[in-house]
Design an enzyme around this catalytic site. Structure first.
Site, PDB file in Angstrom:
ATOM      1  N   SER A 172       0.850  -1.192   0.000  1.00  0.00           N
ATOM      2  CA  SER A 172       0.000   0.000   0.000  1.00  0.00           C
ATOM      3  C   SER A 172       0.882   1.237   0.000  1.00  0.00           C
ATOM      4  O   SER A 172       2.041   1.186   0.455  1.00  0.00           O
ATOM      5  CB  SER A 172      -0.896   0.010   1.252  1.00  0.00           C
ATOM      6  OG  SER A 172      -1.509   1.274   1.441  1.00  0.00           O
ATOM      7  N   TYR A 192      -1.158  -0.564  10.381  1.00  0.00           N
ATOM      8  CA  TYR A 192      -1.344  -0.862   8.962  1.00  0.00           C
ATOM      9  C   TYR A 192      -0.145  -0.389   8.148  1.00  0.00           C
ATOM     10  O   TYR A 192       0.392  -1.134   7.314  1.00  0.00           O
ATOM     11  CB  TYR A 192      -2.623  -0.198   8.461  1.00  0.00           C
ATOM     12  CG  TYR A 192      -2.966  -0.531   7.030  1.00  0.00           C
ATOM     13  CD1 TYR A 192      -3.499  -1.771   6.700  1.00  0.00           C
ATOM     14  CD2 TYR A 192      -2.761   0.393   6.004  1.00  0.00           C
ATOM     15  CE1 TYR A 192      -3.810  -2.092   5.382  1.00  0.00           C
ATOM     16  CE2 TYR A 192      -3.073   0.088   4.689  1.00  0.00           C
ATOM     17  CZ  TYR A 192      -3.597  -1.155   4.379  1.00  0.00           C
ATOM     18  OH  TYR A 192      -3.892  -1.468   3.078  1.00  0.00           O
TER      19      TYR A 192
END
Length: 280
Positions: free
Chosen positions: A184, A197
């Site tokens: 990501s 995350y």
């Protein structure tokens, strides 16, 4: 007229066809060969290959699974929700290819290894791994429980490691393979309320780069993708986007990108790449 036969032209004929194009054929004939024949020589045919997509029951994973199935790829999907996986498998089979599923948690190495081996047996082999499964718990460092923080790392990082390690022996034995590790943009630059995350995805980027360095000499392409926010269930439920299809990246956009990367000639390796919404 169907042009599927063009995809079966051996790449060795490419040189001969290029010579033919230099001869004095009418313009429309040359245009046909350039548009349809040469394109199918440059772009690899993935029809008949076997793929495993982790987290394939919904969202990005499901979109990629269906995009590959549309190309004639036999697809197995993994996840924790058996009902979602069954539905996805039915949609894949409706496209005329083989499909299978396995239920396991990505943070359990034994389950991942057993599940992957079972799927390889059902498919017959494995050519492609889409390491997509992940979770996204968000919150401040101060308030997020340590157990939650650790679970994000276990699922997002160790899951990628376990799945890649499980398919590697099969790809090494085959003499080639493709592993797409989905990270990501959060792994490139962290932000508030996403420490777990972002840290997990940053680690995936580094892990994936190490895989590439070790396995490319075995003709295994390891591709690291760092998409920005996509209108997935996780992003919408986490309040990261409203998912507006007019402005925000959709799972199908990501799936098309992955498909096209996999279709590149094997001499080419996209080591890493990012995709963004144009103007969200």
């Amino acid at each position: 007229m169907s042009l599927l036969w063009l995809k079966k032209i051996p790449s060795e004929l490419g040189f001969a066809i290029k010579i033919l194009l230099n001869l004095h054929f009418p313009g429309p004939v040359k245009m046909f060969f350039r548009k349809f024949v040469l394109r199918n020589i440059i772009i690899m045919n993935i029809n008949g290959k076997n793929a495993i997509v982790t987290g394939g029951g919904r969202g990005l994973g499901k979109a990629v699974a269906l995009a590959l199935a549309n190309e004639g790829v036999h697809v197995a999907v993994t996840g924790r929700n058996e009902e979602n996986l069954k539905n996805t498998v039915e949609e894949i089979k409706a496209l005329g290819v083989n499909a299978a599923y396995a239920v396991f948690s990505m943070d359990n190495e034994s389950e991942v290894k057993t599940g992957i081996e079972s799927l390889v047996k059902q498919l017959g082999s494995v050519d492609i791994l889409i390491n997509n499964a992940g979770i996204g718990d968000f919150g401040s460092i101060e308030e997020m429980p340590s157990e939650t923080w650790e679970q994000v790392i276990k699922t997002n990082l160790f899951g990628v490691y376990y799945a890649a390690k499980a398919v590697h022996p099969f790809m090494k034995a085959n003499g080639q393979g493709d592993i797409v590790n989905v990270a990501s943009t959060a792994g490139l630059k962290g932000g508030p309320n996403m420490s777990a995350y972002a840290a997990s995805k940053a680690a995936v980027v580094s892990l994936s780069q190490s895989m590439m360095a070790e396995w490319r000499k075995q003709n295994i392409r390891v591709i690291t993708l760092t998409p920005s926010t996509i209108a997935s269930d996780m992003s919408i439920q986490g309040g990261l986007t409203d998912g507006n299809p007019d402005t925000v990246l959709q799972p199908e956009d990501f799936a098309e990108w992955v498909r096209d990367i996999l279709k590149m000639n094997r001499r080419a390796l996209i080591a890493n790449g990012s995709i963004f919404s144009t103007n969200p």
